[in-house]
Design an enzyme around this catalytic site. Structure first.
Site, PDB file in Angstrom:
ATOM      1  N   GLU A   1       0.862  -1.199   0.000  1.00 59.59           N
ATOM      2  CA  GLU A   1       0.000   0.000   0.000  1.00 59.59           C
ATOM      3  C   GLU A   1       0.887   1.233   0.000  1.00 59.59           C
ATOM      4  O   GLU A   1       1.803   1.355   0.797  1.00 59.59           O
ATOM      5  CB  GLU A   1      -0.934  -0.009   1.212  1.00 59.59           C
ATOM      6  CG  GLU A   1      -1.795   1.254   1.359  1.00 59.59           C
ATOM      7  CD  GLU A   1      -2.587   1.618   0.112  1.00 59.59           C
ATOM      8  OE1 GLU A   1      -3.385   0.784  -0.355  1.00 59.59           O
ATOM      9  OE2 GLU A   1      -2.398   2.737  -0.428  1.00 59.59           O
TER      10      GLU A   1
ATOM     11  N   GLY B   1      -7.127   0.773   3.134  1.00 58.41           N
ATOM     12  CA  GLY B   1      -8.581   0.794   2.928  1.00 58.41           C
ATOM     13  C   GLY B   1      -8.967   1.481   1.634  1.00 58.41           C
ATOM     14  O   GLY B   1     -10.100   1.346   1.173  1.00 58.41           O
ATOM     15  N   GLY B   2      -8.024   2.246   1.043  1.00 51.90           N
ATOM     16  CA  GLY B   2      -8.255   2.826  -0.280  1.00 51.90           C
ATOM     17  C   GLY B   2      -9.350   3.877  -0.320  1.00 51.90           C
ATOM     18  O   GLY B   2      -9.659   4.538   0.679  1.00 51.90           O
ATOM     19  N   THR B   3      -9.954   3.994  -1.488  1.00 47.00           N
ATOM     20  CA  THR B   3     -10.907   5.074  -1.768  1.00 47.00           C
ATOM     21  C   THR B   3     -12.154   4.987  -0.901  1.00 47.00           C
ATOM     22  O   THR B   3     -12.560   5.972  -0.278  1.00 47.00           O
ATOM     23  CB  THR B   3     -11.320   5.019  -3.255  1.00 47.00           C
ATOM     24  OG1 THR B   3     -10.142   4.958  -4.059  1.00 47.00           O
ATOM     25  CG2 THR B   3     -12.142   6.227  -3.638  1.00 47.00           C
ATOM     26  N   CYS B   4     -12.778   3.837  -0.874  1.00 49.97           N
ATOM     27  CA  CYS B   4     -14.078   3.703  -0.189  1.00 49.97           C
ATOM     28  C   CYS B   4     -13.969   4.176   1.249  1.00 49.97           C
ATOM     29  O   CYS B   4     -14.760   5.010   1.712  1.00 49.97           O
ATOM     30  CB  CYS B   4     -14.552   2.259  -0.256  1.00 49.97           C
ATOM     31  SG  CYS B   4     -16.055   1.973   0.682  1.00 49.97           S
TER      32      CYS B   4
ATOM     33  N   HIS C   1     -46.114  -3.800   6.619  1.00 51.56           N
ATOM     34  CA  HIS C   1     -46.742  -2.484   6.592  1.00 51.56           C
ATOM     35  C   HIS C   1     -46.389  -1.704   7.855  1.00 51.56           C
ATOM     36  O   HIS C   1     -46.370  -2.286   8.944  1.00 51.56           O
ATOM     37  CB  HIS C   1     -48.262  -2.634   6.522  1.00 51.56           C
ATOM     38  CG  HIS C   1     -48.966  -1.319   6.635  1.00 51.56           C
ATOM     39  ND1 HIS C   1     -49.035  -0.434   5.581  1.00 51.56           N
ATOM     40  CD2 HIS C   1     -49.591  -0.732   7.688  1.00 51.56           C
ATOM     41  CE1 HIS C   1     -49.693   0.644   5.978  1.00 51.56           C
ATOM     42  NE2 HIS C   1     -50.046   0.500   7.253  1.00 51.56           N
TER      43      HIS C   1
HETATM   44  C1  LIG Z   1     -16.525  10.451  -3.725  1.00 51.33           C
HETATM   45  C2  LIG Z   1     -16.750   8.987  -3.979  1.00 51.33           C
HETATM   46  C3  LIG Z   1     -17.856   8.379  -3.455  1.00 51.33           C
HETATM   47  C4  LIG Z   1     -18.078   7.029  -3.667  1.00 51.33           C
HETATM   48  N1  LIG Z   1     -19.202   6.466  -3.155  1.00 51.33           N
HETATM   49  C5  LIG Z   1     -19.443   5.161  -3.381  1.00 51.33           C
HETATM   50  C6  LIG Z   1     -20.588   4.537  -2.827  1.00 51.33           C
HETATM   51  O1  LIG Z   1     -21.388   5.159  -2.128  1.00 51.33           O
HETATM   52  N2  LIG Z   1     -20.780   3.209  -3.056  1.00 51.33           N
HETATM   53  C7  LIG Z   1     -19.914   2.484  -3.827  1.00 51.33           C
HETATM   54  O2  LIG Z   1     -20.132   1.292  -4.010  1.00 51.33           O
HETATM   55  N3  LIG Z   1     -18.811   3.052  -4.369  1.00 51.33           N
HETATM   56  C8  LIG Z   1     -18.562   4.369  -4.164  1.00 51.33           C
HETATM   57  N4  LIG Z   1     -17.426   4.928  -4.679  1.00 51.33           N
HETATM   58  C9  LIG Z   1     -16.493   4.069  -5.456  1.00 51.33           C
HETATM   59  C10 LIG Z   1     -15.639   3.235  -4.507  1.00 51.33           C
HETATM   60  O3  LIG Z   1     -14.986   4.073  -3.583  1.00 51.33           O
HETATM   61  C11 LIG Z   1     -14.625   2.368  -5.257  1.00 51.33           C
HETATM   62  O4  LIG Z   1     -15.286   1.722  -6.305  1.00 51.33           O
HETATM   63  C12 LIG Z   1     -14.040   1.366  -4.292  1.00 51.33           C
HETATM   64  O5  LIG Z   1     -13.244   2.018  -3.343  1.00 51.33           O
HETATM   65  C13 LIG Z   1     -13.280   0.237  -4.960  1.00 51.33           C
HETATM   66  O6  LIG Z   1     -11.980   0.580  -5.144  1.00 51.33           O
HETATM   67  P1  LIG Z   1     -10.840  -0.486  -5.429  1.00 51.33           P
HETATM   68  O7  LIG Z   1     -10.996  -1.691  -4.600  1.00 51.33           O
HETATM   69  O8  LIG Z   1     -10.763  -0.674  -6.885  1.00 51.33           O
HETATM   70  O9  LIG Z   1      -9.535   0.325  -4.988  1.00 51.33           O
HETATM   71  P2  LIG Z   1      -9.326   1.574  -4.078  1.00 51.33           P
HETATM   72  O10 LIG Z   1     -10.263   1.592  -2.938  1.00 51.33           O
HETATM   73  O11 LIG Z   1      -9.261   2.783  -4.929  1.00 51.33           O
HETATM   74  O12 LIG Z   1      -7.900   1.267  -3.452  1.00 51.33           O
HETATM   75  C14 LIG Z   1      -6.748   1.157  -4.233  1.00 51.33           C
HETATM   76  C15 LIG Z   1      -5.559   1.235  -3.306  1.00 51.33           C
HETATM   77  O13 LIG Z   1      -4.390   0.956  -4.046  1.00 51.33           O
HETATM   78  C16 LIG Z   1      -3.353   1.822  -3.634  1.00 51.33           C
HETATM   79  N5  LIG Z   1      -2.397   1.915  -4.731  1.00 51.33           N
HETATM   80  C17 LIG Z   1      -2.606   2.426  -5.956  1.00 51.33           C
HETATM   81  N6  LIG Z   1      -1.511   2.298  -6.711  1.00 51.33           N
HETATM   82  C18 LIG Z   1      -0.588   1.683  -5.946  1.00 51.33           C
HETATM   83  C19 LIG Z   1       0.745   1.281  -6.171  1.00 51.33           C
HETATM   84  N7  LIG Z   1       1.326   1.446  -7.353  1.00 51.33           N
HETATM   85  N8  LIG Z   1       1.410   0.695  -5.150  1.00 51.33           N
HETATM   86  C20 LIG Z   1       0.826   0.493  -3.952  1.00 51.33           C
HETATM   87  N9  LIG Z   1      -0.460   0.851  -3.693  1.00 51.33           N
HETATM   88  C21 LIG Z   1      -1.137   1.432  -4.676  1.00 51.33           C
HETATM   89  C22 LIG Z   1      -4.086   3.120  -3.339  1.00 51.33           C
HETATM   90  O14 LIG Z   1      -3.338   3.934  -2.464  1.00 51.33           O
HETATM   91  C23 LIG Z   1      -5.368   2.621  -2.707  1.00 51.33           C
HETATM   92  O15 LIG Z   1      -5.252   2.517  -1.311  1.00 51.33           O
HETATM   93  C24 LIG Z   1     -17.165   6.272  -4.455  1.00 51.33           C
HETATM   94  C25 LIG Z   1     -16.026   6.887  -4.977  1.00 51.33           C
HETATM   95  C26 LIG Z   1     -15.819   8.232  -4.746  1.00 51.33           C
HETATM   96  C27 LIG Z   1     -14.579   8.856  -5.315  1.00 51.33           C
END
Ligand SMILES: Cc1cc2nc3c(=O)[nH]c(=O)nc-3n(C[C@H](O)[C@H](O)[C@H](O)COP(=O)(O)OP(=O)(O)OC[C@H]3O[C@@H](n4cnc5c(N)ncnc54)[C@H](O)[C@@H]3O)c2cc1C
Length: 458
Positions: free
Chosen positions: A33, A38-41, A440
C-alpha cells in the site's frame, strides 16, 4: 529478493479480503500500500461522503422541523469543524482496522510504498524486490483532472481534498453533474453553501432515464442548487480570491464565479505508473487493465480487481471481484463477472436505487416488456415520513415475467432495491414478488402492489 506465493498491490476493497482468504489457505502473501489503508471507499469515497450526506440530512430535517410539529430554538447552524470531526471519527477506525488486521495477519507481510512491476513475476517497492508466481492488482483509481485551459493556475478540490474541508465554501462550483458531483452538490447546499453544478450533457446523470434525471434536477433546484446542463467549460481563471469558470452553452459564453471549484467529472485508473509494460500487461486506451470474465489479465498468473479493471466502479463490484477470484482459485467454483447484475445507488436525498436495465436500455433491446410506475406521493410510508419526492418504476419481460430492471428514486430507494435485486438473482418471475406479503408500513410493501399494475411498455 523476497519470495512469496502471491503479491497483492493495493489495499482497496478486494486486496485485503483476498489476502485473508489466501493466507487462510496457507499461502505466503505480500501486500503493498502506497497511501491510506482501505483505499478510496474507506478514506475518500463511500464512507466519508455518506457521513457528510448524513450531516446534511440532519441539517435539512432540522430546518423542516416545524413541518413535523417540532420546535427548534432559532436558526439552524452547521458547525463544519464538527461535521469533519464526525466524518474523521467514522473513517479513522475503519482505516486503522484494515491496517491493523493486515499487519497482524500471520502469513502476510505488509510493504508500505509505491509498487511497480519489474517483470511478469516481480514487483519493486522502494529498494525491495518481491517475487511471486501470482500477482493481484487492486490499485483503484483517482479523480480525472481535465485539460481545461487555466486549471493548472487555480486551486481546485477533488473528492480526496474535499475530505480536509472543515469550513463552509461560500460558493462551490461543481464540475460534473453525475453521481459524485451531485452528492457533494446537495450536501454542501444543505450545509449552507451556494452551489452551481456544471454538466456537459443535456441532462444530469445522463446514464439514467430522462425522467430520473429530471426528477433529480427538480429536487436539487427546489433546494436552491443552480444547475447548468449542456454547458461546456472552456477555461478557468483566478478572480481575486475567487475562481471564474467560463462556460459555453447554446453557443453563448458566460462566467460562473465561485469561491471553490470541485472536480467531479470522472475517474481514471491508477495504472499509469505501475510498470505494466515491464510485465506485458494489456490495458485499454483509457488505461483500464484488460481482464477476462474471471478477472485474469493477458499475462498468466496476474489478475486485476476493482476499479482498475473497468468492469465496475463500486465497492460492491470490487468486493465481488475478490469473491470471483477466490472462488476460482480456492473453491473450484467458476464464478464470473457476467454472473452479476448491475446494481448501485445515488446517495442524494431522496436516493436512487438501481438494478438491472434502465427503461431506455429495455426499449433499445426491442423486447416486449411491461412497466409499472408509482409516485412516492402515493406510498403511505413516504407520506407518513413527509418525504414524498421521487417515483419508483419496474420493468418486466412480457414473456418470461422476469424483472429486467428497476429505478427507485425515493426515500429508502437504496435499501428497497434489494428485494428486487434478489428476485432477479433468483431468476424468479415477478409474480413471486407480487404474491409476497411485505411489512406495513414500509416503502417495500409497495413493490408487490406496483406489480399488480404492470402495463405494456409503449
Ligand atoms: C466520492 C466517492 C464516493 C463514492 N461512493 C461510493 C458509494 O457510495 N458506493 C460504492 O459502491 N462506491 C462508491 N465509490 C467508489 C468506490 O470508492 C470504489 O469503487 C471502491 O473504493 C473500490 O476501489 P478499489 O478496490 O478498486 O480500490 P481503491 O479503494 O481505490 O484502493 C486502491 C488502493 O491501491 C493503492 N495503490 C494504488 N496504486 C498503488 C501502487 N502502485 N502501489 C501500492 N499501492 C497502490 C491506493 O493507495 C489505494 O489505497 C465512491 C467513490 C468516490 C470517489
Amino acid at each position: 529478493m523476497a519470495d512469496y506465493d502471491a503479491i497483492v498491490i493495493g489495499t482497496g476493497q478486494s486486496g485485503p479480503a483476498l489476502t485473508r482468504r489466501l493466507v487462510s489457505a496457507g499461502w505466503k502473501v505480500a501486500i503493498v500500500e502506497r497511501n491510506l489503508f482501505g483505499g478510496t471507499c474507506v478514506n475518500t469515497g463511500c464512507t466519508p461522503t455518506k457521513t457528510l450526506v448524513a450531516s446534511a440530512y440532519a441539517a435539512h430535517l432540522a430546518r423542516r422541523a416545524a413541518e413535523y410539529g417540532v420546535t427548534v430554538g432559532g436558526p439552524i447552524g452547521v458547525d463544519m469543524k464538527a461535521v469533519k470531526a464526525r466524518k474523521d471519527a467514522v473513517v479513522e477506525p475503519s482505516r486503522k482496522g484494515v491496517e491493523r488486521s493486515l499487519k497482524t495477519l500471520k502469513g502476510c507481510t505488509v510493504y508500505e510504498g509505491h509498487a511497480r512491476f519489474s517483470g511478469p513475476k516481480e514487483v519493486k517497492v522502494g529498494n525491495e524486490t518481491l517475487k511471486a508466481d501470482k500477482i493481484f492488482i487492486n490499485v483503484g483509481g483517482r479523480a480525472v483532472v481535465p485539460p481545461i485551459p487555466g486549471l493548472d493556475q487555480v486551486p481546485y478540490l477533488t473528492n480526496s481534498s474535499m475530505m480536509d474541508v472543515d469550513f463552509l465554501p461560500r460558493h462551490l462550483i461543481v464540475l460534473g453533474g453525475s453521481y459524485i458531483g451531485l452528492e457533494f452538490a446537495q450536501t454542501y447546499r444543505r450545509f449552507g453553501s451556494e452551489v452551481t453544478v456544471i454538466e456537459l450533457s443535456p441532462r444530469l446523470i445522463p446514464r439514467e432515464d430522462e425522467d430520473v434525471s429530471q426528477a433529480v434536477a427538480g429536487f436539487l433546484q427546489d433546494e436552491g442548487v443552480d444547475i447548468r446542463v449542456n454547458s461546456k467549460v472552456v477555461g478557468v481563471k483566478k478572480e481575486g480570491n475567487d475562481v471564474a469558470v467560463s462556460v459555453v452553452a447554446d453557443g453563448k459564453q458566460s462566467q460562473v464565479v465561485g469561491s471553490h471549484l470541485l472536480l467531479g467529472i470522472g475517474r481514471r485508473p491508477n495504472t499509469d505508473d505501475l510498470g505494466l509494460d515491464k510485465a506485458g500487461i494489456a490495458t485499454d486506451p483509457r488505461g483500464y487493465i484488460e481482464v477476462d470474465d474471471q478477472l485474469r489479465t493477458n499475462v498468466p498468473g496476474i489478475w486485476a480487481l476493482g476499479d482498475c479493471n473497468g468492469r465496475g466502479a463500486f465497492t460492491h463490484t470490487s468486493w465481488n471481484d475478490f469473491e470471483i477470484v477466490a472462488a476460482n482459485l480456492l473453491d473450484n467454483d467458476p464464478r464470473r463477472v457476467s454472473d452479476r447484475i448491475t446494481a448501485y445507488a445515488l446517495y442524494t436525498d431522496p436516493p436512487l436505487g438501481r438494478a438491472g436495465m434502465t427503461e431506455a436500455e429495455v426499449r433499445k433491446s426491442g423486447r416486449p416488456a411491461l412497466i409499472a410506475t408509482v409516485a412516492m406521493e402515493d406510498v403511505s410510508r413516504a407520506y407518513e415520513k413527509g418525504e414524498t419526492k421521487g417515483f419508483m418504476k419496474i420493468l418486466v419481460d412480457q414473456e418470461t415475467k422476469q424483472i429486467l430492471g428497476a429505478s427507485l428514486l425515493g426515500v429508502s430507494g437504496d435499501e428497497v432495491i434489494h428485494c428486487i435485486l434478489d428476485v432477479m438473482y433468483a431468476k424468479a418471475p415477478s409474480t413471486v414478488l407480487r404474491r409476497a406479503m411485505h411489512i406495513h408500513p414500509t416503502v417495500s410493501e409497495f413493490i408487490p402492489t406496483m406489480l399488480e399494475d404492470l402495463v405494456p411498455l409503449r
